[in-house]
Design an enzyme around this catalytic site. Structure first.
Site, short mmCIF file in Angstrom:
data_model
loop_
_atom_site.label_atom_id
_atom_site.label_comp_id
_atom_site.label_asym_id
_atom_site.label_seq_id
_atom_site.Cartn_x
_atom_site.Cartn_y
_atom_site.Cartn_z
N GLU A 1 -1.24 22.04 19.06
CA GLU A 1 -0.58 23.66 18.17
C GLU A 1 0.59 23.32 19.13
OE1 GLU A 1 1.81 27.38 18.57
OE2 GLU A 1 0.70 26.71 19.82
N ASP B 1 -4.97 22.43 23.40
CA ASP B 1 -4.20 21.73 24.25
C ASP B 1 -2.98 22.61 24.87
OD1 ASP B 1 -2.66 22.81 21.71
OD2 ASP B 1 -1.37 21.30 22.21
#
Length: 457
Positions: A162, A98
């Protein structure tokens, strides 16, 4: 793109050098996914596409038990297991797919989700943080497979949220404690102190994230008719936020110490000014050394404010205003306790009896590594080969990787090392993020040699 000098003498490095064109093509494919784990802004399908890409790459390398893990925050982490020789140690390799939002796309010289080579670097959101980390792991494993095989059991985990700090993978790991168990864990989400200087990150600041809402009126009022006596919620919020900084810009949270000192690698002020691109004549904030301020002390940042934009603003006293406040928590301080102190400070400094509502939206503990472990010796040896003439350095990192503390708690005997591609020129989280292909090459060599050294120690 030229290969690094060590590739002329080391077979692992030669293999990595030969794989760099493939690495660039794969990173371009992965960067193309707009995998921001904020599904109010970006389609969930983009993150799912990136997760499936990583899963397919692991399967192609012979990984077993490849799975898309549905984590409690609504995102997916990708897991795979590659068996090594019988009786071998187990190493967990971590990265995240991500990315941060691209911010102002108009500020990018080239499209943020299109990997573009310029001036010897590869530009694109996630190129360094941390899709490049995924590619780094793949390169290292391919190099080992081409030079005698992978000498340890390998687990790979690629996180899907994250950057949001929502804790999905931490909660999943806590509920499935055997899944990520390993003798050593390599977190591929840090970076060298500067390009060409091999660095392991030995400490991370933690973080807490609060959404602060201030309300003073039932509705906006005409500033001419009521201004001067009617309490302005935006002005109240500004005073609250200002209370979090001293005159010199140091973070001041009542009860939270802010005088610790960093004892490792020095960070010269002029180098920091250049890295941070501070405008001429603008002073740095805080006191102590730069390393003290960014690695050893708390730091508050106002990430956003909800209030009327200048364009279209009306002459009104604002009834409500909202801010998103981040506090970076230094090693040695419990993030939960820091959160309580921050909340108490905000409440105590809210003026005029304004109503205040505080919502915690993220939290992660700080981290300190044991740099005396055998894995660090193996990493030092690997870096000395991948970076000829350079010795491994220890640095802190002001950012947070909450998973580190979760893993340290679940597997207290595991050694944890942090390396990666996010050196200062990468400008992670900013416009025009990029990765140095030479650093990708060197660190892939480093990781491959580390795995070999660690297996034989």
């Amino acid at each position: 793109m030229s290969s690094i000098p060590v590739a002329e003498t080391n077979p692992v490095a030669q293999t990595v050098a030969s794989l760099m064109p493939r690495a660039r093509a794969e990173l371009a494919e992965l960067v193309a996914f707009k995998s921001v784990a904020d599904f109010d802004q970006f389609p969930k399908s983009e993150s799912e596409g990136a997760a499936n890409w990583v899963a397919a790459a692991l399967r192609a390398e012979g990984f077993q038990d490849v799975a898309l893990l549905d984590t409690p925050d609504g995102t997916q982490s990708v897991y795979g297991f590659l068996p090594g020789p019988e009786g071998a140690k187990t190493v967990l390799l971590y990265a995240h797919y991500d990315v941060q939002p691209p911010l102002d796309e108009a500020g990018w010289t080239t499209p943020p989700f299109e990997l573009t080579e310029r001036d010897g670097r590869w530009y694109g959101r996630g190129a360094a943080d941390c899709k490049g980390g995924v590619i780094m792991h793949l390169l290292a494993l391919r190099a080992l497979k081409a030079n005698g095989g992978v000498p340890v059991h390998i687990k790979v985990i690629a996180e899907g949220s994250e950057e949001m700090g929502t804790g999905g993978l931490e909660r999943y790991a806590e509920d499935h404690p055997d899944l990520l168990a390993a003798d050593t864990i390599v977190i591929g989400d840090a970076g060298n102190f500067r390009v060409g200087l091999p660095t392991v990150t030995s400490t991370l600041r933690g973080m807490t994230l609060l959404r602060v809402q201030v309300d003073t009126l039932e509705g906006n009022l005409h500033s001419g008719q009521f201004g001067g006596a009617a309490p302005d919620a935006l002005a109240a919020l500004i005073r609250v936020l200002d209370s979090l900084r001293a005159e010199d810009g140091s973070t001041t949270v009542d009860g939270l110490a802010s005088d610790d000192e960093w004892e490792g690698l020095a960070y010269e002020e002029e180098q920091f000014r250049a890295d941070a691109k501070v405008l001429d004549g603008v002073r740095l904030i805080g006191s102590g050394t730069v390393a003290d301020r960014i690695w050893a002390r708390p730091a508050v940042t106002v990430l956003g404010i909800d209030c009327p934009p200048v364009v279209g603003a009306t002459p009104s006293v604002q009834a409500g205003a909202r801010a998103l406040v981040s506090l970076r928590v230094p090693p040695g301080v419990d993030a939960a306790e820091a959160t309580k102190l921050l909340q108490a400070h905000i409440e105590a400094h809210t003026p005029w009896g304004a109503r205040i509502h505080i919502e915690q939206v993220g939290q992660g503990q700080p981290f300190s590594a044991d740099t005396t472990s055998p894995a660090y010796a193996a990493m030092s040896e690997a870096m000395s080969v991948a970076y000829p003439g350079q010795e491994m350095q220890y640095a802190g990192q002001g950012g947070s990787i909450p998973l580190c503390n979760t893993l340290a708690s679940l597997y207290p005997q595991a050694e944890i090392l942090l390396i990666g591609l996010s050196e200062p020129e990468a400008q992670i989280h900013a416009v025009n993020e990029s990765v140095s292909p030479q650093e990708l090459e060197r660190l892939s060599v480093t990781e491959a040699l580390f795995l070999h050294n660690y297996a034989t120690n």
